[in-house]
Structure formats: C-alpha cells, structure tokens
Design an enzyme around this catalytic site. Structure first.
Site, mmCIF file in Angstrom:
data_model
loop_
_atom_site.group_PDB
_atom_site.id
_atom_site.type_symbol
_atom_site.label_atom_id
_atom_site.label_comp_id
_atom_site.label_asym_id
_atom_site.label_seq_id
_atom_site.Cartn_x
_atom_site.Cartn_y
_atom_site.Cartn_z
ATOM 1 C CG HIS A 49 -1.964 -1.012 0.739
ATOM 2 N ND1 HIS A 49 -2.151 -2.147 2.162
ATOM 3 C CD2 HIS A 49 -3.398 -1.591 0.557
ATOM 4 C CE1 HIS A 49 -3.263 -2.953 1.584
ATOM 5 N NE2 HIS A 49 -3.445 -2.085 0.961
ATOM 6 C CG ASP A 52 1.587 -0.896 3.493
ATOM 7 O OD1 ASP A 52 1.411 -1.155 4.279
ATOM 8 O OD2 ASP A 52 0.865 -1.948 2.523
HETATM 9 C C1 XUL Z 1 -9.112 -6.020 1.199
HETATM 10 C C2 XUL Z 1 -7.338 -6.504 0.296
HETATM 11 C C3 XUL Z 1 -6.610 -5.537 -0.358
HETATM 12 C C4 XUL Z 1 -6.399 -5.384 -1.544
HETATM 13 C C5 XUL Z 1 -4.583 -4.096 -1.196
HETATM 14 O O1 XUL Z 1 -10.376 -7.076 0.798
HETATM 15 O O2 XUL Z 1 -7.527 -7.422 -0.005
HETATM 16 O O3 XUL Z 1 -5.197 -5.792 0.920
HETATM 17 O O4 XUL Z 1 -6.002 -6.342 -1.520
HETATM 18 O O5 XUL Z 1 -5.263 -2.663 -1.456
#
Ligand code: XUL
Ligand code: MN
Length: 344
Positions: A49, A52
């Site tokens: 992310h 992160d």
């Molecule tokens: C949410 C999910 C997230 C995405 C990335 O359900 O899977 O972690 O993969 O934002």
C-alpha cells in the site's frame, strides 16, 4: 519449477491478529524486519500500500514522499527484492468515509485523486509500473445514498486521471463484492473489465483477482481467472481461501477447498501465467490464535501448496481426461480428479 514462478505478499500479511471484537494477539513487526523475512520464506516480490512504503504520507510534501520511497527502494535492493505493485489506501482517512472517487463531497473526491497521484509517484520511485486499485468504499450501505451510474463515470474519470498522470503505469482493479460496504460498485471481474473498456487506455487497465473476493461474490475464482485471461487482463492475483459467505477471511491458499485451489493453479499454469513477469501474489493472514514465533507459516505453506498443486496439475492423465470429455462421462472425470488429488 519454482524458478518459473515468483511469489509476492504484502507487509500486512504478517499481521497482529486483531479482529474487530478483541485485542491483538501478536506484537507488530517493524517493516525492515518484515523485509528480511521475504527471501527466507521463498518470496521475491513485495506488494505495497502507498503508506506501507511511506507512512504518514498525507502530512508530507510530494517531494518528501518521493525521497522516502527512494529510501525504501534502497532497502529492497539490500534484500534483493522487487516491488510488485503499489495500491492507494483509500479507506482509512476521514475524507474517505463516504467513498473515495465516488464520495458525495467533491473535496473528498479531490483528496482521493491527489492521493492516487502520490501513490503513482511512490510506484515510480520503487520501480514498479503496477498500481492495484481495491475500490474499498466505492459503494453504498443503502442504494439511495449515491447514483450507481454516476459512480461508474466517477471511477472511470479517476482512472483516466491516473493513466494520464503517468503514461508508464498499468492499473489492476481488484474487485470485491462487499466489506466494508454493503454493496460495492465493482464486485466482480466482469465489472472491472467492463470499466477498463470505458477508460482512455483499456490495454493498461486489467484486474487483480483475489480468490476470496470471487468466492464472496458466489463465483469460482478459476473461472474468474479464465475470463480475465481471455481478455488478456490478468495483471496479477491474490491467492487465498475462504470458508463460505462471511467476512473476508484471507485463509491460506488451498486450506479450505483444495480442489478449488487446484483449479486456480491449473488454469494459471495452463496459460503460462508468470511468463510476462506476473507474480503469484498471496493475500493471506495467519490464524488469529497463531503464536508470534510461528506466524509466517501461512505464507510458506500457501506457496508450498501452490507449487505442489502445479505438480498435481501437470501430472494429470490428459489423454483419459480428453476421452472422458468426449464421452461426456463427467462422473468418471470427477472421480479421476478426486483420485488424482488424493494421490492415486
Ligand atoms: C482487501 C484487500 C486489500 C487489497 C489491497 O480485501 O484484499 O488488501 O488486496 O489493497
Ligand atoms: Mn487482496
């Protein structure tokens, strides 16, 4: 064979174990320590992310964000790791409560677009071209709260803005039907691919298929993958497992339904997934009760299950399979698959 496949996971997959009802059961682990675990567990790629990579990014300037992201790039180099993708975290800020690109307040929509541009800067600094868009809050709790047709236009407009901001990036939409919303606007692979064709550069917009998200939509993940492969849009995957229709569990790959996992591996291997540089991405969490000292086994186990299922998929007696298909003897085919999964 494992040389053919490269695996990735995100730092959030090493988790404190908290659920909405109770305390954490494990200590947090700092990012640098997590990075050191990747290679030992058999992984070459890090999913991010945006925050992160650059915590507290909303309080930093665009220049400061890039500087911090470059420091993370150097850390990755030190560990011999690649950044697979960066995803804007568009659900934790107060301005994303009512959605991000589809928020009813134009100032909130502007925040979401600006944040997405910063995410793209981070991706460039980390040397990846892939942006994952999990559209967490693009949906409603009650249908009357937003206009579902306008919402699609708003999502397309936001994606077009991102594509124009950096012509190198590719965007993988990660569909999910619910949670945190009651109903999400882009719940399935079909919706995501349809949206891709409304954008200014359809060839740069594909999908990230998460097994659990497909299951939550009542669909089979391997068929969702087949659909995306037919459109040349399977940019990445989030393999995991899910025990029925409830909250998004992120269980270890294959831990609930081995045959369902087998069919995902089979279609990926059949279509040479990975040959264009795609990672086998996992989005798995350790069980909440798992002790700290053994709380990375879900990652190593999911990878191992994937690789074992590659062997199982490749060793099927395809001649007999084809004969049974020609004979329309699907009961016998069913038995052949179950026998094979049981090692016969
Ligand atoms: C949410 C999910 C997230 C995405 C990335 O359900 O899977 O972690 O993969 O934002
Ligand atoms: Mn995911």
């Amino acid at each position: 064979m494992s040389g053919k496949y490269r695996f990735s996971f995100g730092p959030w997959n090493i988790h404190e174990g908290a659920d909405p009802f109770g305390p954490t059961v494990r200590d947090g682990i700092e990012f640098a320590k997590k990075l050191k675990m990747y290679k030992n567990l058999g992984f070459d790629g890090v999913q991010f992310h945006d925050d992160d990579a650059v915590p507290d990014m909303d309080n930093l300037s665009a220049q400061e964000i890039v500087k911090k992201a470059k420091e993370v790039r150097a850390m990755l180099d030190g560990e011999g790791l690649a950044a697979e993708f960066v995803a804007p975290r568009l659900w934790e800020d107060a301005r994303t409560i009512d959605g991000a690109y589809t928020a009813n307040d134009p100032a909130c929509r502007e925040y979401a677009k600006d944040r997405s541009r910063r995410t793209i800067d981070i991706a460039a600094a980390l040397e990846t071209r892939l942006i994952v868009l999990w559209l967490a809050r693009e949906g409603t709790y009650i249908r009357e709260a937003k206009d579902s047709s306008v919402a699609v236009e708003q999502i397309v407009e936001a994606i077009n803005g991102m594509l124009a901001y950096n012509p190198d990036i590719r965007i993988a939409i990660e569909p999910k039907p619910n949670e945190p919303m009651d109903q999400a606007y882009i719940p399935t692979t079909g919706h995501a691919i349809a949206v891709s064709f409304m954008t200014d550069a359809p060839q740069r917009v594909g999908v990230n298929i998460e097994s659990a998200h497909a299951i939550l939509a009542g669909l089979d993940p391997s068929d969702e993958m087949g659909f995306a492969l037919a459109y040349n849009k399977l940019f990445t995957v989030h393999l995991n497992d899910q025990n029925g229709l409830k909250f998004d569990e992120d269980k270890s790959f294959g831990a609930v339904d081995l045959r369902r996992a087998f069919n995902q591996v089979r279609i990926l291997d059949r279509y040479d997934y990975g040959a264009a540089g795609e990672f086998v991405g996992l989005d798995v969490k350790a069980m909440r009760t798992q002790k700290q000292s053994v709380a990375t086994k879900h990652l190593a186990n999911s990878r191992e299950i994937f690789l074992r299922l590659v062997k199982v998929a490749r060793s099927i007696d395809n001649k007999t399979v084809n004969q049974l298909i020609a004979d329309r003897d699907y009961e016998e085919l069913d038995m052949l698959i179950v026998d094979h999964l049981m090692g016969k």
